[in-house]
Design a protein around this motif. Structure first.
Motif, PDB file in Angstrom:
ATOM      1  N   VAL A  21       0.840  -1.191   0.000  1.00 35.69           N
ATOM      2  CA  VAL A  21       0.000   0.000   0.000  1.00 35.69           C
ATOM      3  C   VAL A  21       0.879   1.247   0.000  1.00 35.69           C
ATOM      4  O   VAL A  21       0.620   2.214  -0.700  1.00 35.69           O
ATOM      5  CB  VAL A  21      -0.931   0.011   1.233  1.00 35.69           C
ATOM      6  N   LYS A  22       1.939   1.221   0.792  1.00 34.87           N
ATOM      7  CA  LYS A  22       2.865   2.348   0.859  1.00 34.87           C
ATOM      8  C   LYS A  22       4.258   1.823   1.144  1.00 34.87           C
ATOM      9  O   LYS A  22       4.449   0.928   1.955  1.00 34.87           O
ATOM     10  CB  LYS A  22       2.425   3.333   1.937  1.00 34.87           C
ATOM     11  N   ASP A  23       5.238   2.413   0.447  1.00 31.75           N
ATOM     12  CA  ASP A  23       6.650   2.054   0.600  1.00 31.75           C
ATOM     13  C   ASP A  23       7.414   3.344   0.879  1.00 31.75           C
ATOM     14  O   ASP A  23       7.569   4.182  -0.009  1.00 31.75           O
ATOM     15  CB  ASP A  23       7.162   1.367  -0.664  1.00 31.75           C
ATOM     16  N   ILE A  24       7.883   3.490   2.119  1.00 32.57           N
ATOM     17  CA  ILE A  24       8.548   4.720   2.543  1.00 32.57           C
ATOM     18  C   ILE A  24      10.008   4.402   2.852  1.00 32.57           C
ATOM     19  O   ILE A  24      10.301   3.605   3.746  1.00 32.57           O
ATOM     20  CB  ILE A  24       7.856   5.314   3.784  1.00 32.57           C
ATOM     21  N   SER A  25      10.918   5.018   2.131  1.00 29.87           N
ATOM     22  CA  SER A  25      12.349   4.761   2.334  1.00 29.87           C
ATOM     23  C   SER A  25      12.799   5.267   3.697  1.00 29.87           C
ATOM     24  O   SER A  25      12.409   6.352   4.143  1.00 29.87           O
ATOM     25  CB  SER A  25      13.168   5.433   1.234  1.00 29.87           C
ATOM     26  N   LEU A  26      13.643   4.459   4.361  1.00 28.31           N
ATOM     27  CA  LEU A  26      14.231   4.840   5.641  1.00 28.31           C
ATOM     28  C   LEU A  26      15.740   5.012   5.541  1.00 28.31           C
ATOM     29  O   LEU A  26      16.421   5.113   6.562  1.00 28.31           O
ATOM     30  CB  LEU A  26      13.916   3.769   6.702  1.00 28.31           C
ATOM     31  N   MET A  27      16.254   5.067   4.328  1.00 30.87           N
ATOM     32  CA  MET A  27      17.703   5.143   4.144  1.00 30.87           C
ATOM     33  C   MET A  27      18.291   6.418   4.758  1.00 30.87           C
ATOM     34  O   MET A  27      19.444   6.421   5.187  1.00 30.87           O
ATOM     35  CB  MET A  27      18.048   5.074   2.657  1.00 30.87           C
ATOM     36  N   ASP A  28      17.500   7.478   4.810  1.00 27.41           N
ATOM     37  CA  ASP A  28      18.001   8.727   5.396  1.00 27.41           C
ATOM     38  C   ASP A  28      18.248   8.605   6.896  1.00 27.41           C
ATOM     39  O   ASP A  28      18.961   9.433   7.477  1.00 27.41           O
ATOM     40  CB  ASP A  28      17.003   9.866   5.141  1.00 27.41           C
ATOM     41  N   LEU A  29      17.652   7.598   7.522  1.00 33.49           N
ATOM     42  CA  LEU A  29      17.830   7.421   8.960  1.00 33.49           C
ATOM     43  C   LEU A  29      19.083   6.638   9.303  1.00 33.49           C
ATOM     44  O   LEU A  29      19.475   6.563  10.469  1.00 33.49           O
ATOM     45  CB  LEU A  29      16.611   6.706   9.562  1.00 33.49           C
ATOM     46  N   LEU A  30      19.716   6.052   8.291  1.00 30.18           N
ATOM     47  CA  LEU A  30      20.922   5.262   8.530  1.00 30.18           C
ATOM     48  C   LEU A  30      22.094   6.161   8.869  1.00 30.18           C
ATOM     49  O   LEU A  30      22.340   7.158   8.204  1.00 30.18           O
ATOM     50  CB  LEU A  30      21.275   4.428   7.294  1.00 30.18           C
ATOM     51  N   GLN A  31      22.830   5.795   9.898  1.00 26.86           N
ATOM     52  CA  GLN A  31      24.046   6.510  10.249  1.00 26.86           C
ATOM     53  C   GLN A  31      25.240   5.797   9.632  1.00 26.86           C
ATOM     54  O   GLN A  31      25.206   4.583   9.433  1.00 26.86           O
ATOM     55  CB  GLN A  31      24.201   6.566  11.776  1.00 26.86           C
ATOM     56  N   PRO A  32      26.322   6.542   9.319  1.00 25.82           N
ATOM     57  CA  PRO A  32      27.517   5.898   8.756  1.00 25.82           C
ATOM     58  C   PRO A  32      28.049   4.826   9.697  1.00 25.82           C
ATOM     59  O   PRO A  32      28.101   5.020  10.916  1.00 25.82           O
ATOM     60  CB  PRO A  32      28.511   7.062   8.622  1.00 25.82           C
ATOM     61  N   ASP A  33      28.425   3.687   9.124  1.00 26.41           N
ATOM     62  CA  ASP A  33      28.967   2.585   9.921  1.00 26.41           C
ATOM     63  C   ASP A  33      30.485   2.723   9.973  1.00 26.41           C
ATOM     64  O   ASP A  33      31.204   2.221   9.114  1.00 26.41           O
ATOM     65  CB  ASP A  33      28.578   1.239   9.304  1.00 26.41           C
ATOM     66  N   PHE A  34      30.973   3.443  10.993  1.00 25.03           N
ATOM     67  CA  PHE A  34      32.418   3.676  11.098  1.00 25.03           C
ATOM     68  C   PHE A  34      33.179   2.401  11.466  1.00 25.03           C
ATOM     69  O   PHE A  34      34.397   2.363  11.335  1.00 25.03           O
ATOM     70  CB  PHE A  34      32.690   4.757  12.147  1.00 25.03           C
ATOM     71  N   SER A  35      32.485   1.374  11.906  1.00 26.12           N
ATOM     72  CA  SER A  35      33.172   0.129  12.246  1.00 26.12           C
ATOM     73  C   SER A  35      33.786  -0.520  11.014  1.00 26.12           C
ATOM     74  O   SER A  35      34.757  -1.246  11.107  1.00 26.12           O
ATOM     75  CB  SER A  35      32.204  -0.846  12.924  1.00 26.12           C
ATOM     76  N   THR A  36      33.201  -0.251   9.835  1.00 26.91           N
ATOM     77  CA  THR A  36      33.788  -0.805   8.612  1.00 26.91           C
ATOM     78  C   THR A  36      35.142  -0.177   8.343  1.00 26.91           C
ATOM     79  O   THR A  36      36.063  -0.837   7.874  1.00 26.91           O
ATOM     80  CB  THR A  36      32.857  -0.567   7.417  1.00 26.91           C
TER      81      THR A  36
END
Length: 265
Positions: free
Chosen positions: A198-213
């Motif tokens: 019904v609805k697809d809302i991106s949450l990619m903006d909520l991701l924080q950089p993974d400095f562990s990599t």
């Protein structure tokens, strides 16, 4: 659920996204680093355990609006979040798993997600519906399960959570895709009773950089430093004789490659 509702629950979603990213990245990477297994087939199930543990420690322990509810499906234990302030329930699923649910035929019992969406999102209808034989003119099929079956399964999932089927709750799914222990897509999905979007809302903006990599890459370089070969820096001339020869002793003539190139020029 409209856009305003999604913005309203952004603090909760941010916590959930951080917990999910840690499970997929740092937690899984730490397990693989410390594991001495010849194979790691259990990592698929371990990821779910990491997610559930992080929901407990990084989400529910911090946000009073959210409760973590476990439910049993045969030998597997699932988890869902209940937000009583905003009247929603949330589960997390990998997109490939989500895509396979509708493709399974001949189920003896409904998938838990089918029951949750049938009861809580049953009045919603996706604009784009997947065509089935039941949609063909002149063909009449009964739904996979009766309403009573979905309702009874819903009650068994919720159990003592004290959510009734008519309280106006909605069910949401946080769907993700990964590549090399990193999240490549992340969305909040609202599905109808057929599990169509019904609805697809991106949450990619909520991701924080993974400095562990970055830390892992630096550690790998430090563990295997590159040594400079002295032979690449100097060249001994071929006309130098050993000390055992009969000719008078001469000082070895050593020149850098850069000087040799200059002489040849």
């Amino acid at each position: 659920m409209d856009e305003f509702d999604v913005i309203d629950i952004q603090p909760e979603l941010r916590l959930i996204v951080n917990a999910l990213a840690k499970a997929i990245g740092l937690d899984t990477r730490s397990y693989l680093t410390g594991s001495n297994m010849d194979t790691n087939n259990a990592i698929i199930l371990l990821r779910g355990d990491f997610i559930n543990t992080n929901l407990r420690d990084m989400v529910v322990a911090i946000n009073d609006n959210l409760e973590l509810k476990h439910f049993k499906r045969f030998v597997w234990t699932g988890s869902l979040l209940i937000d009583r302030k905003h009247n929603i329930t949330i589960t997390i699923s990998a997109r490939p798993t989500l895509n396979r649910i509708k493709g399974v035929k001949g189920r003896k019992n409904p998938h838990y997600l089918q029951s949750m969406c049938h009861v809580l999102n049953g009045d919603l209808k996706a604009e784009c519906k997947q065509m089935t034989l039941a949609d063909m003119e002149g063909v009449d099929f009964d739904p996979p399960f009766a309403d009573e079956v979905y309702g009874a399964d819903f009650d068994s999932i919720i159990d003592a959570a004290a959510i009734s089927q008519d309280e106006g709750y909605r069910h949401c799914v946080i769907a993700y895709e990964t590549e090399r222990l990193e999240i490549k897509s992340l969305s909040l999905l609202i599905l109808d009773a057929d599990l169509d979007v019904v609805k697809d809302i991106s949450l990619m903006d909520l991701l924080q950089p993974d400095f562990s990599t970055l830390t892992a890459e630096v550690a790998a370089v430090e563990e295997a430093p590159q040594k400079r070969d002295a032979h690449s820096l100097v060249k001994v001339r071929k006309d130098i004789k050993s000390k055992n020869s009969n000719e008078p002793d001469k000082k070895p003539e050593i020149s850098t490659k850069r000087e040799e190139v200059g002489k040849q020029a």
